[in-house]
Design a protein around this motif. Structure first.
Motif, PDB file in Angstrom:
ATOM      1  N   SER A   1      -9.071   0.122   9.272  1.00 12.25           N
ATOM      2  CA  SER A   1      -9.062   1.117   8.208  1.00 12.25           C
ATOM      3  C   SER A   1      -8.521   0.447   6.963  1.00 12.25           C
ATOM      4  O   SER A   1      -7.432  -0.136   6.979  1.00 12.25           O
ATOM      5  CB  SER A   1      -8.186   2.313   8.605  1.00 12.25           C
ATOM      6  N   ALA A   2      -9.285   0.500   5.880  1.00 16.48           N
ATOM      7  CA  ALA A   2      -8.912  -0.221   4.657  1.00 16.48           C
ATOM      8  C   ALA A   2      -8.694   0.751   3.508  1.00 16.48           C
ATOM      9  O   ALA A   2      -9.418   1.740   3.360  1.00 16.48           O
ATOM     10  CB  ALA A   2      -9.986  -1.231   4.293  1.00 16.48           C
ATOM     11  N   SER A   3      -7.678   0.478   2.708  1.00 16.31           N
ATOM     12  CA  SER A   3      -7.448   1.208   1.461  1.00 16.31           C
ATOM     13  C   SER A   3      -7.085   0.200   0.384  1.00 16.31           C
ATOM     14  O   SER A   3      -6.401  -0.801   0.645  1.00 16.31           O
ATOM     15  CB  SER A   3      -6.334   2.242   1.618  1.00 16.31           C
ATOM     16  N   VAL A   4      -7.571   0.448  -0.817  1.00 19.66           N
ATOM     17  CA  VAL A   4      -7.353  -0.469  -1.933  1.00 19.66           C
ATOM     18  C   VAL A   4      -5.987  -0.180  -2.554  1.00 19.66           C
ATOM     19  O   VAL A   4      -5.736   0.931  -3.032  1.00 19.66           O
ATOM     20  CB  VAL A   4      -8.467  -0.327  -2.989  1.00 19.66           C
ATOM     21  N   VAL A   5      -5.109  -1.168  -2.520  1.00 22.95           N
ATOM     22  CA  VAL A   5      -3.782  -1.029  -3.128  1.00 22.95           C
ATOM     23  C   VAL A   5      -3.843  -1.345  -4.621  1.00 22.95           C
ATOM     24  O   VAL A   5      -3.285  -0.635  -5.447  1.00 22.95           O
ATOM     25  CB  VAL A   5      -2.766  -1.941  -2.422  1.00 22.95           C
ATOM     26  N   SER A   6      -4.545  -2.420  -4.973  1.00 19.75           N
ATOM     27  CA  SER A   6      -4.692  -2.785  -6.382  1.00 19.75           C
ATOM     28  C   SER A   6      -5.959  -3.597  -6.561  1.00 19.75           C
ATOM     29  O   SER A   6      -6.464  -4.205  -5.618  1.00 19.75           O
ATOM     30  CB  SER A   6      -3.474  -3.589  -6.881  1.00 19.75           C
ATOM     31  N   SER A   7      -6.461  -3.598  -7.786  1.00 20.08           N
ATOM     32  CA  SER A   7      -7.675  -4.342  -8.106  1.00 20.08           C
ATOM     33  C   SER A   7      -7.650  -4.687  -9.582  1.00 20.08           C
ATOM     34  O   SER A   7      -7.342  -3.844 -10.419  1.00 20.08           O
ATOM     35  CB  SER A   7      -8.924  -3.514  -7.768  1.00 20.08           C
TER      36      SER A   7
END
Length: 235
Positions: A179-185
């Protein structure tokens, strides 16, 4: 002002001051951790809750022409409901990561401490304040040391922008049952070679090294590195 019971005023003022002092300690802990709601917010919430409780207990029944007895439970119930909106104001989501849950809970606790002081239950308010400080000092580092069944993992990726690399990265992550979630980009690099630096929070059974190896083999991925994540994003 014959309807004012001056014999009770010193006690009432002392209860409000106690609420202010105790909830200021809660706010000080939040302030030292540089959270969105700090010293003033918690102190005002606690003081206001104490005043509301005292007014509901002593205010209306003492007014001339009012024969109904006080109903402290009615105002207390409205405090509990209303404080939820204030707590919701410090909770926010940044790229699918929730922040501010602990601070919202501390505001809720400050209201409870203020209500306890307003009701004359100062020892209970002191105990609640002490338990909050105990949770901040002892439980926070303890929770970080406890083993987790599914530990959050962080990977920082650098890849070429505009070539559909992110779509392939997420596809590989899904194949690895993570399960992936974007912390910063953020975009980096010059105009000729635009790149994206992406920090992903990964949760699942697949080992972090295995995921890094799989992702580094994707065409367009320039670099993959492990990144330590914040232990309590909801804080």
């Amino acid at each position: 002002m014959d309807f004012v019971d001056w014999d009770r005023v010193p006690v009432q003022l002392a209860l409000v001051v106690a609420a202010f002092g105790l909830t200021a300690l809660v706010g000080l802990e939040r302030r030292l951790r540089r959270k969105s709601a700090g010293l003033r917010t918690h102190a005002l919430v606690g003081t206001g809750s104490a005043v509301f409780t005292l007014v509901s207990a002593y205010g209306f029944g003492a007014l001339p022409g009012i024969d109904a007895g006080p109903d402290p439970s009615r105002v207390a119930a409205q405090i509990v409901t209303g404080i939820g909106f204030l707590g919701a104001g410090v909770i926010f989501t940044n790229r699918d990561v929730v922040h501010g849950l602990t601070t919202a809970a501390s505001i809720w606790l400050s209201a409870a401490i203020g209500m306890a002081c307003g009701a004359g239950l100062v020892p209970l308010a002191i105990a609640a304040t002490g338990l909050h400080l105990l949770s901040a000092v002892a439980l926070t580092p303890l929770s970080r040391r406890l083993p987790r069944m599914v530990a959050p993992q962080g990977l920082r990726l650098r890849y070429a922008d505009g070539h559909g690399v992110l779509r392939e990265v997420l596809s590989v992550v899904e194949e690895l049952q993570l399960s992936a979630s974007v912390v910063s980009s953020r975009r980096i690099g010059g105009p000729g070679q635009p790149e994206v630096e992406l920090l992903l929070r990964l949760e699942g059974k697949t080992d972090l090294r295995t995921a890094a190896v799989q992702l580094s083999g994707i065409d367009g991925v320039r670099d993959v590195a492990q990144q330590r994540l914040e232990d309590d994003p909801g804080d």
